[in-house]
Design an enzyme around this catalytic site. Structure first.
Site, PDB file in Angstrom:
ATOM      1  N   SER A  92      36.766  42.782  40.308  1.00  0.00           N
ATOM      2  CA  SER A  92      35.688  43.434  41.041  1.00  0.00           C
ATOM      3  C   SER A  92      35.295  44.754  40.369  1.00  0.00           C
ATOM      4  O   SER A  92      35.140  44.802  39.156  1.00  0.00           O
ATOM      5  CB  SER A  92      36.103  43.641  42.497  1.00  0.00           C
ATOM      6  OG  SER A  92      34.979  43.901  43.303  1.00  0.00           O
ATOM      7  N   ASP A 119      33.496  36.967  43.227  1.00  0.00           N
ATOM      8  CA  ASP A 119      34.463  38.063  43.277  1.00  0.00           C
ATOM      9  C   ASP A 119      35.869  37.560  43.577  1.00  0.00           C
ATOM     10  O   ASP A 119      36.091  36.782  44.511  1.00  0.00           O
ATOM     11  CB  ASP A 119      34.031  39.056  44.363  1.00  0.00           C
ATOM     12  CG  ASP A 119      34.773  40.376  44.295  1.00  0.00           C
ATOM     13  OD1 ASP A 119      35.911  40.402  43.797  1.00  0.00           O
ATOM     14  OD2 ASP A 119      34.209  41.386  44.746  1.00  0.00           O
TER      15      ASP A 119
END
Length: 357
Positions: free
Chosen positions: A54, A177
């Site tokens: 991320s 993600d």
């Protein structure tokens, strides 16, 4: 040849362990990793490799271009210039994406342009330090990582929060993600480490404060949040030293893309890292050359993290868990509602044949 000489030849001198920097996700809280990395570099702890997911993957790729305190300063400047909607677009565009039945609130164009401007290197393997970026493969339903590939594509995939950004195609598969299941990519780090390595885990993810479950949604989010938090803490081999640098879990920055707390986050990150460094017995490095000197840590298998016991217990709540599909701050929510009302009013005034579907 005598036996002693044979033993020396068969048992070469041990190779010093590497410093592996593991960077968690955390949206705007990623600014705290600036302070953490600054404290580590000042003490002479220089990364030999990065593992990140991320926002941590963006931080890692940026620092891997030039592992210096000056580069850390540049990263802080970038965070200070960011506005709440710079990476996702204004609320009215997000509303239009919903009305147009798009799979995400943001198109992904802004964050891709941002990554390209921060890391003007085409491929991950061209960076000056190895970087392993973690993502979730939607098609195979598994977590994976990437040691090579196009920087913008891979980092954008690792930052692709479902409902906020669209999935990114990598090698024919859609990726999102890593944080949908793990907040810290420790499994990717466990697969990389070797005996004698030292892992510095920089955890800036948010752990919500507990509250009563008032709805099925609350129950679902609490279970999901608990699973993410606890699955992120994996065991490293006994011959690997782990130092966990954990940002205050109770510090609330509100909206996940609210960059108004950058100064405080950088300061808190630096203080958290300094406390862990003190516990590890690392003195300030004396730097006599342009390169940072490395200081070997005191031998240990695990240095307890600072004040994370409370955070690692079941302290999870849906109310404080950042929503992936809606703004968390009053200002953002008001702006979205206002945009929706304007669209609705404008639609009602038009003839039925011209109304937005």
């Amino acid at each position: 040849m005598d036996l002693a000489r044979l033993k020396r030849r068969a048992s070469p001198e041990p190779v010093p362990g590497r410093n592996i920097f593991v960077l968690s996700g955390g949206a705007s809280r990623g600014a705290a990793q600036v302070g953490m990395m600054r404290a580590l570099l000042r003490r002479g702890v220089v990364p030999d490799a990065f593992v990140a997911g991320s926002v941590g993957s963006l931080n890692a790729a940026f620092l891997a271009q030039d592992v210096t305190l000056e580069q850390v300063d540049r990263l802080e400047d970038i965070y200070r210039r960011l506005g709440s909607f710079d990476l996702i677009g204004p609320p009215h565009l997000m509303v239009m994406n919903v009305l147009r039945h798009r799979p995400s609130l943001a198109s992904g164009r802004r964050i891709r342009e941002f990554i390209a401007s921060c890391v003007p290197v085409e491929r991950i393997e061209d960076l000056t330090r190895p970087v392993r970026v973690a993502t979730f493969d939607v098609d195979d339903g598994r977590f994976t990582w990437h040691d090579a590939g196009n920087v913008v594509d891979v980092v954008a995939a690792s930052c692709a929060l479902p409902a906020i950004y669209p999935p990114v195609e990598l090698d024919g598969h859609l990726h999102v993600d890593y944080g949908v299941r793990f907040s810290v990519p420790t499994d990717a780090a466990v697969a990389m480490v070797r005996p004698g390595d030292v892992v510095w885990s920089m955890e800036v993810n948010r752990a919500p404060i507990p509250a009563r479950m008032r709805s099925p949604w609350d129950a679902l989010m609490i279970v999901a949040g608990s699973s993410i938090a606890h699955n992120s803490v994996l065991d490293f081999p006994a011959d690997v030293t782990l130092h966990r640098v954990v940002l205050d879990r109770d510090y609330d920055t509100g909206f996940p893309f609210n960059f108004g707390h950058t100064s405080e986050l950088v300061r808190m990150g630096e203080e958290a890292a300094e406390a862990v460094l003190d516990a590890a017995g690392l003195a300030v490095a004396t730097v006599s050359t342009p390169d940072l000197a490395e200081v070997a840590p005191t031998p240990t298998t695990l240095v307890p993290d600072v004040d994370v016991t409370r955070a690692d217990t079941l302290r999870l709540t849906a109310r404080r868990l950042p929503s992936l599909a809606a703004a968390a701050t009053t200002e953002a929510a008001r702006s979205v509602r206002s945009s929706v009302n304007r669209v609705v009013r404008g639609t009602r005034r038009r003839p039925a044949t011209e109304r937005v579907a």
